[in-house]
Design a protein around this motif. Structure first.
Motif, PDB file in Angstrom:
ATOM      1  N   LEU A 191       0.824  -1.209   0.000  1.00  0.00           N
ATOM      2  CA  LEU A 191       0.000   0.000   0.000  1.00  0.00           C
ATOM      3  C   LEU A 191       0.857   1.257   0.000  1.00  0.00           C
ATOM      4  N   ALA A 192       2.058   1.168   0.572  1.00  0.00           N
ATOM      5  CA  ALA A 192       2.954   2.329   0.594  1.00  0.00           C
ATOM      6  C   ALA A 192       3.289   2.798  -0.814  1.00  0.00           C
ATOM      7  N   ARG A 193       3.252   1.878  -1.781  1.00  0.00           N
ATOM      8  CA  ARG A 193       3.594   2.244  -3.155  1.00  0.00           C
ATOM      9  C   ARG A 193       2.557   3.190  -3.772  1.00  0.00           C
ATOM     10  N   LEU A 194       1.384   3.305  -3.159  1.00  0.00           N
ATOM     11  CA  LEU A 194       0.388   4.270  -3.627  1.00  0.00           C
ATOM     12  C   LEU A 194       0.792   5.702  -3.281  1.00  0.00           C
ATOM     13  N   ALA A 195       1.727   5.859  -2.344  1.00  0.00           N
ATOM     14  CA  ALA A 195       2.194   7.177  -1.885  1.00  0.00           C
ATOM     15  C   ALA A 195       1.031   8.075  -1.464  1.00  0.00           C
ATOM     16  N   PRO A 196       0.173   7.605  -0.557  1.00  0.00           N
ATOM     17  CA  PRO A 196      -0.964   8.436  -0.133  1.00  0.00           C
ATOM     18  C   PRO A 196      -0.504   9.686   0.606  1.00  0.00           C
ATOM     19  N   ARG A 197      -1.252  10.756   0.417  1.00  0.00           N
ATOM     20  CA  ARG A 197      -0.963  12.012   1.116  1.00  0.00           C
ATOM     21  C   ARG A 197      -1.816  12.168   2.373  1.00  0.00           C
ATOM     22  N   THR A 198      -2.956  11.453   2.404  1.00  0.00           N
ATOM     23  CA  THR A 198      -3.827  11.462   3.575  1.00  0.00           C
ATOM     24  C   THR A 198      -4.202  10.026   3.907  1.00  0.00           C
ATOM     25  N   LEU A 199      -4.157   9.683   5.193  1.00  0.00           N
ATOM     26  CA  LEU A 199      -4.604   8.381   5.675  1.00  0.00           C
ATOM     27  C   LEU A 199      -5.885   8.611   6.471  1.00  0.00           C
ATOM     28  N   ALA A 200      -7.005   8.113   5.965  1.00  0.00           N
ATOM     29  CA  ALA A 200      -8.298   8.268   6.630  1.00  0.00           C
ATOM     30  C   ALA A 200      -8.477   7.091   7.575  1.00  0.00           C
ATOM     31  N   VAL A 201      -8.242   7.326   8.861  1.00  0.00           N
ATOM     32  CA  VAL A 201      -8.159   6.278   9.872  1.00  0.00           C
ATOM     33  C   VAL A 201      -9.513   6.124  10.558  1.00  0.00           C
ATOM     34  N   MET A 202      -9.988   4.896  10.683  1.00  0.00           N
ATOM     35  CA  MET A 202     -11.320   4.662  11.232  1.00  0.00           C
ATOM     36  C   MET A 202     -11.399   4.972  12.719  1.00  0.00           C
ATOM     37  N   HIS A 203     -10.372   4.638  13.470  1.00  0.00           N
ATOM     38  CA  HIS A 203     -10.379   4.854  14.911  1.00  0.00           C
ATOM     39  C   HIS A 203      -9.193   5.738  15.283  1.00  0.00           C
ATOM     40  N   GLY A 204      -9.443   7.022  15.557  1.00  0.00           N
ATOM     41  CA  GLY A 204      -8.380   7.953  15.895  1.00  0.00           C
ATOM     42  C   GLY A 204      -8.273   9.065  14.871  1.00  0.00           C
ATOM     43  N   SER A 205      -7.206   9.839  14.968  1.00  0.00           N
ATOM     44  CA  SER A 205      -6.972  10.950  14.046  1.00  0.00           C
ATOM     45  C   SER A 205      -6.560  10.436  12.677  1.00  0.00           C
ATOM     46  N   SER A 206      -6.962  11.150  11.644  1.00  0.00           N
ATOM     47  CA  SER A 206      -6.419  10.898  10.316  1.00  0.00           C
ATOM     48  C   SER A 206      -5.052  11.563  10.216  1.00  0.00           C
ATOM     49  N   PHE A 207      -4.316  11.215   9.173  1.00  0.00           N
ATOM     50  CA  PHE A 207      -2.930  11.674   9.040  1.00  0.00           C
ATOM     51  C   PHE A 207      -2.751  12.360   7.701  1.00  0.00           C
ATOM     52  N   HIS A 208      -2.046  13.492   7.705  1.00  0.00           N
ATOM     53  CA  HIS A 208      -1.695  14.173   6.457  1.00  0.00           C
ATOM     54  C   HIS A 208      -0.184  14.324   6.401  1.00  0.00           C
ATOM     55  N   GLY A 209       0.408  13.823   5.336  1.00  0.00           N
ATOM     56  CA  GLY A 209       1.865  13.881   5.202  1.00  0.00           C
ATOM     57  C   GLY A 209       2.346  12.747   4.323  1.00  0.00           C
ATOM     58  N   ASP A 210       3.492  12.195   4.668  1.00  0.00           N
ATOM     59  CA  ASP A 210       4.102  11.109   3.893  1.00  0.00           C
ATOM     60  C   ASP A 210       3.478   9.781   4.313  1.00  0.00           C
ATOM     61  N   GLY A 211       2.356   9.440   3.677  1.00  0.00           N
ATOM     62  CA  GLY A 211       1.648   8.210   4.020  1.00  0.00           C
ATOM     63  C   GLY A 211       2.453   6.964   3.732  1.00  0.00           C
ATOM     64  N   ALA A 212       3.289   7.011   2.693  1.00  0.00           N
ATOM     65  CA  ALA A 212       4.116   5.843   2.368  1.00  0.00           C
ATOM     66  C   ALA A 212       5.087   5.540   3.501  1.00  0.00           C
ATOM     67  N   ALA A 213       5.742   6.574   4.016  1.00  0.00           N
ATOM     68  CA  ALA A 213       6.686   6.372   5.123  1.00  0.00           C
ATOM     69  C   ALA A 213       5.959   5.852   6.356  1.00  0.00           C
ATOM     70  N   ALA A 214       4.746   6.364   6.620  1.00  0.00           N
ATOM     71  CA  ALA A 214       3.984   5.899   7.778  1.00  0.00           C
ATOM     72  C   ALA A 214       3.612   4.429   7.641  1.00  0.00           C
ATOM     73  N   LEU A 215       3.199   4.015   6.460  1.00  0.00           N
ATOM     74  CA  LEU A 215       2.842   2.611   6.236  1.00  0.00           C
ATOM     75  C   LEU A 215       4.057   1.704   6.389  1.00  0.00           C
ATOM     76  N   ARG A 216       5.193   2.124   5.849  1.00  0.00           N
ATOM     77  CA  ARG A 216       6.401   1.301   5.992  1.00  0.00           C
ATOM     78  C   ARG A 216       6.836   1.220   7.445  1.00  0.00           C
ATOM     79  N   ALA A 217       6.730   2.334   8.171  1.00  0.00           N
ATOM     80  CA  ALA A 217       7.115   2.330   9.577  1.00  0.00           C
ATOM     81  C   ALA A 217       6.178   1.444  10.396  1.00  0.00           C
ATOM     82  N   LEU A 218       4.886   1.469  10.076  1.00  0.00           N
ATOM     83  CA  LEU A 218       3.950   0.596  10.786  1.00  0.00           C
ATOM     84  C   LEU A 218       4.263  -0.868  10.503  1.00  0.00           C
ATOM     85  N   ALA A 219       4.572  -1.192   9.243  1.00  0.00           N
ATOM     86  CA  ALA A 219       4.950  -2.563   8.898  1.00  0.00           C
ATOM     87  C   ALA A 219       6.194  -2.994   9.670  1.00  0.00           C
ATOM     88  N   ASP A 220       7.204  -2.126   9.730  1.00  0.00           N
ATOM     89  CA  ASP A 220       8.424  -2.452  10.468  1.00  0.00           C
ATOM     90  C   ASP A 220       8.122  -2.655  11.950  1.00  0.00           C
TER      91      ASP A 220
END
Length: 263
Positions: free
Chosen positions: A207-236
């Motif tokens: 999913l990180a390869r999509l390079a999202p700019r916004t992550l619409a999170v169901m439970h909690g705050s949504s995120f705006h920024g480098d979504g790819a880096a966030a997804l890779r960090a969560l995977a790690d």
């Protein structure tokens, strides 16, 4: 309970209900996402008992009866409990989900036949203002859970409607640029909601390869920024904290008394 509406990306609205009794004392948010377009789409419906609050919140953006599509990450009460109430309120609305979910659940549960989507298929929601909206359906079986799990990617704004991924506690701001990985790992430690770790880590990196700019999170705050880096960090983080070797080391009793392998 308070239900609020905030625009987290151009024409994409977060509808959020904070429930302090869930995971107290921090509490928990239940979020839906409304894409305002020619054919409006609501991602997550909320539970049945939240329908009055969520439908009223939708009505602050557009008339509920104008909804064209209902979608969600997987079949679960907080994702689609109010599905049939919205189908009744919006005469043109259809449920759009992956083929697997339609076959095993929604053909039976939905009051109108659902629209099955293939992996990678897009729904053209049409324009609103200067923007044309298109959402891509992506199968993510067992990630974070349930075999029919999926996400949607809104291509124009680069918004990943990621469902239960990045779940975290509390009632933070509607959208943030602060790191959500640490809070998400802490929530996983508490809930242990994510299944099939090997698949989960690979799926997040994909999913990180999509390079999202916004992550619409169901439970909690949504995120705006480098979504790819966030997804890779969560995977790690999942691999490091919840890898199979750590799970078995932490739960030796699961093998206690088992017969030794026989060669």
């Amino acid at each position: 309970m308070e239900t609020r509406v905030d625009e987290i990306a151009d024409g994409i609205y977060r509808i959020s209900t904070y429930v302090p009794e869930v995971a107290a004392p921090a509490g928990f948010t239940f979020n839906q996402f409304l894409i305002d377009a020619e054919e409006p789409l609501l991602f997550h419906t909320g539970m049945r008992h939240l329908f009055p609050a969520v439908s009223e919140a939708v009505g602050r953006v557009l008339p509920v009866e104008e909804l064209r599509w209902l979608a969600f990450g997987h079949v679960e009460a907080d994702e689609c409990g109010a599905m049939n109430a919205f189908l009744a309120a919006a005469p043109r609305a259809e449920v759009a989900h992956g083929l697997q979910g339609c076959l095993v659940s929604l053909n039976d549960l939905a009051d109108r036949p659902p629209r099955p989507l293939a992996h990678g298929e897009t729904l053209d929601l049409g324009g609103k203002g200067l923007l044309r909206r298109r959402v891509m359906h992506l199968n993510t079986p067992h990630v974070p859970h349930n075999w029919e799990a999926r996400v949607l990617f809104e291509e124009t704004t680069g918004t990943l409607l990621c469902g239960d991924l990045f779940t975290h506690l509390g009632n933070g701001p509607p959208v943030t640029d602060r790191d959500l990985v640490g809070p998400a790992l802490e929530a996983e430690e508490m809930f242990r909601q994510t299944s099939c770790l090997t698949a989960a880590v690979g799926t997040m990196r994909s999913l990180a390869r999509l390079a999202p700019r916004t992550l619409a999170v169901m439970h909690g705050s949504s995120f705006h920024g480098d979504g790819a880096a966030a997804l890779r960090a969560l995977a790690d983080g999942y691999q490091e904290r919840f890898g199979p070797e750590r799970v078995f080391a932490a739960r030796p009793s699961a093998l206690a008394g088992a017969d030794a392998p026989r060669g």
